[in-house]
Design a protein around this motif. Structure first.
Motif, short mmCIF file in Angstrom:
data_model
loop_
_atom_site.label_atom_id
_atom_site.label_comp_id
_atom_site.label_asym_id
_atom_site.label_seq_id
_atom_site.Cartn_x
_atom_site.Cartn_y
_atom_site.Cartn_z
N ILE A 67 -0.25 3.12 6.32
CA ILE A 67 0.72 3.28 7.41
C ILE A 67 1.71 4.39 7.09
N ALA A 68 2.17 4.44 5.84
CA ALA A 68 3.14 5.46 5.46
C ALA A 68 2.53 6.86 5.56
N GLY A 69 1.27 7.02 5.12
CA GLY A 69 0.63 8.32 5.21
C GLY A 69 0.42 8.77 6.64
N LEU A 70 -0.06 7.87 7.49
CA LEU A 70 -0.30 8.22 8.90
C LEU A 70 1.01 8.52 9.63
N SER A 71 1.98 7.65 9.47
CA SER A 71 3.25 7.85 10.17
C SER A 71 3.98 9.08 9.68
N ALA A 72 3.93 9.37 8.38
CA ALA A 72 4.58 10.57 7.86
C ALA A 72 3.91 11.84 8.40
N THR A 73 2.58 11.84 8.50
CA THR A 73 1.87 13.00 9.03
C THR A 73 2.19 13.22 10.50
N THR A 138 0.58 -0.66 15.80
CA THR A 138 1.95 -0.78 16.28
C THR A 138 2.96 -0.45 15.18
N ILE A 139 2.66 -0.83 13.95
CA ILE A 139 3.58 -0.49 12.85
C ILE A 139 3.63 1.01 12.65
N THR A 140 2.46 1.67 12.72
CA THR A 140 2.42 3.13 12.55
C THR A 140 3.22 3.83 13.64
N ILE A 141 3.05 3.38 14.89
CA ILE A 141 3.81 3.98 15.99
C ILE A 141 5.31 3.77 15.79
N ALA A 142 5.68 2.57 15.39
CA ALA A 142 7.10 2.27 15.18
C ALA A 142 7.70 3.12 14.07
N HIS A 143 6.99 3.25 12.95
CA HIS A 143 7.50 4.05 11.85
C HIS A 143 7.55 5.53 12.22
N THR A 144 6.57 6.00 12.98
CA THR A 144 6.61 7.39 13.43
C THR A 144 7.82 7.65 14.31
N THR A 145 8.19 6.65 15.11
CA THR A 145 9.30 6.81 16.04
C THR A 145 10.60 7.13 15.33
N PHE A 146 10.92 6.38 14.26
CA PHE A 146 12.23 6.62 13.63
C PHE A 146 12.17 7.64 12.49
N THR A 147 11.00 7.89 11.90
CA THR A 147 10.93 8.91 10.85
C THR A 147 10.86 10.32 11.43
N THR A 148 10.41 10.45 12.68
CA THR A 148 10.39 11.78 13.32
C THR A 148 11.79 12.38 13.37
N TRP A 197 8.01 15.28 4.97
CA TRP A 197 6.88 14.35 4.83
C TRP A 197 7.16 13.32 3.74
N LEU A 198 7.69 13.76 2.62
CA LEU A 198 7.99 12.83 1.54
C LEU A 198 9.06 11.82 1.96
N PHE A 201 7.45 9.40 4.41
CA PHE A 201 6.56 8.49 3.68
C PHE A 201 7.37 7.41 2.97
N THR A 202 8.46 7.81 2.33
CA THR A 202 9.29 6.84 1.61
C THR A 202 9.96 5.85 2.55
N LEU A 203 10.48 6.34 3.67
CA LEU A 203 11.13 5.45 4.63
C LEU A 203 10.14 4.44 5.21
N SER A 204 8.92 4.90 5.49
CA SER A 204 7.90 4.00 6.02
C SER A 204 7.48 2.97 4.98
N LEU A 205 7.29 3.44 3.75
CA LEU A 205 6.86 2.54 2.69
C LEU A 205 7.92 1.49 2.38
N ASP A 206 9.17 1.83 2.61
CA ASP A 206 10.29 0.95 2.26
C ASP A 206 10.69 0.01 3.39
#
Length: 278
Positions: A67-73, A138-148, A197-198, A201-206
Motif C-alpha cells: 500500500i505504501a509503495g502504490l500510494s507513494a507512487t 480503499t486504503i491505497t486511495i485514502a493514503h494517496t489522498t492525503f500524501t499527495t 516519495w520517501l 511512503f513513510t506517512l502511508s506505512l505509519d
C-alpha cells in the motif's frame, strides 16, 4: 577554560538522543532473550526465527509495504502535476480554490479524513457498485489522498526556488513544453520528487487512523496489528520486524543519497564543460 560543548551543541545532542535513543533501544531489545520487552534476559536471535513463522504479522507488514509503495507512487505523479500547476501556470481561474484543496489534508485531522472517505466509499458502492467492500484498494486511495498534499508542497517549493532560465532557453530553441519538462525540469526537481516519495511512503506505512476507517476484514495493516497487540503486551517479534524495517529504510535512504549526490556532481561537471566550451 572553555567548555567542551556549547549550549547549542548540548541542545543539538539532546535532540538527537531524544529522536534516536528509542530506536536504538528497540533494535537492542529485538535481541533480548526475555519475552518481556522491558527486561533484559540475555542476547538471543530467537525472535527473528519466530518472526519467520508468524504469518499474520508478516502478511500485515507485506500489505503495508504494498500500500505504501502504490500510494507513494500515485502521490508523486499527482503531487508533481499539482506542484507544477501552482508554480508554473501563474494566476489561472480557480487557483486559490485549487491550492486550498491541495493543502487542506495538511491541516485537516486524520479522523475527519478517514470518516469522510469512508462515507464516500460507502456511497460509491451503493451507487456504482465500486469499490466492492473495503480493503487494499480503499486504503491505497485514502493514503494517496492525503500524501499527495505533501508531495505537492515539496515539488512546488523546489520549482519556486529554481531558475527558469534553462527552461526558457530550451523553449526559445524550439523545444516543446513536454520535452522541456522531461529533459530539463524533471531532472532538476528529481531530488524533490525522491524526497516526496520517501515522505509519502513513510506517512502511508505509519498511518493507522485513516486505515482504520477504510479497511475491512482481511486488510489489516502493520500499524493496526501492532496497535491491537498493545492490549495484550507487545511481543519481541514486533521489535525484530521493526528492526528489519529500520535497516531497510536506512539502506534505501543511503542509496538514494548516493545516487542524488552522483547526479548532482555530474550536473555540475556538465555545467562547467558547457561554460568552458562557450
Amino acid at each position: 577554560m572553555r567548555p567542551l560543548l556549547s549550549p547549542l551543541s548540548w541542545a543539538l545532542w539532546f535532540g538527537y538522543a531524544f529522536l534516536y535513543v528509542p530506536i536504538a533501544l528497540l533494535i537492542l531489545y529485538s535481541f533480548n532473550e526475555s519475552r518481556l520487552v522491558t527486561v533484559w534476559g540475555g542476547f538471543s536471535t530467537k525472535w527473528y526465527g519466530e518472526l519467520l513463522h508468524n504469518a499474520p504479522l508478516l502478511d500485515s507488514a507485506w500489505l503495508s509495504v504494498q500500500i505504501a509503495g502504490l500510494s507513494a507512487t500515485l502521490a508523486v505523479v499527482l503531487g508533481t502535476l499539482a506542484g507544477l500547476a501552482l508554480a508554473r501556470f501563474g494566476r489561472f481561474r480557480g487557483r486559490t480554490l485549487f491550492g486550498g484543496l491541495i493543502s487542506a489534508p495538511l491541516v485537516m485531522p486524520e479522523v475527519i479524513i478517514g470518516l469522510s472517505l469512508l462515507l464516500l466509499f460507502v456511497a460509491m458502492e451503493q451507487w456504482i457498485g465500486w469499490p466492492d467492500g473495503r480493503g487494499m484498494t480503499t486504503i491505497t486511495i485514502a493514503h494517496t489522498t492525503f500524501t499527495t498534499a505533501y508531495v505537492a508542497v515539496i515539488v512546488q517549493s523546489r520549482l519556486a526556488g529554481m531558475d527558469g532560465s534553462l527552461e526558457e532557453a530550451a523553449m526559445d530553441l524550439g523545444a516543446r513544453p513536454a520535452k522541456v519538462f522531461f529533459v530539463i525540469t524533471l531532472p532538476l526537481i528529481a531530488p524533490a520528487i525522491v524526497a516526496g516519495w520517501l515522505l509519502a511512503f513513510t506517512l502511508s506505512l505509519d498511518d493507522v487512523v485513516v486505515a482504520s476507517f477504510v479497511s475491512g476484514p482481511g486488510s489489516t495493516t502493520l500499524p493496526m496489528t501492532i496497535l491491537s497487540s498493545v492490549r495484550f503486551g507487545v511481543s519481541p517479534q514486533i521489535n525484530a520486524l521493526a528492526t528489519i524495517i529500520v535497516l531497510v529504510v536506512a539502506a534505501g535512504i543511503f542509496v538514494a543519497s548516493l545516487l542524488l549526490a552522483r547526479r548532482e556532481r555530474q550536473r555540475r561537471r556538465d555545467e562547467q564543460m558547457a561554460l568552458q566550451g562557450g
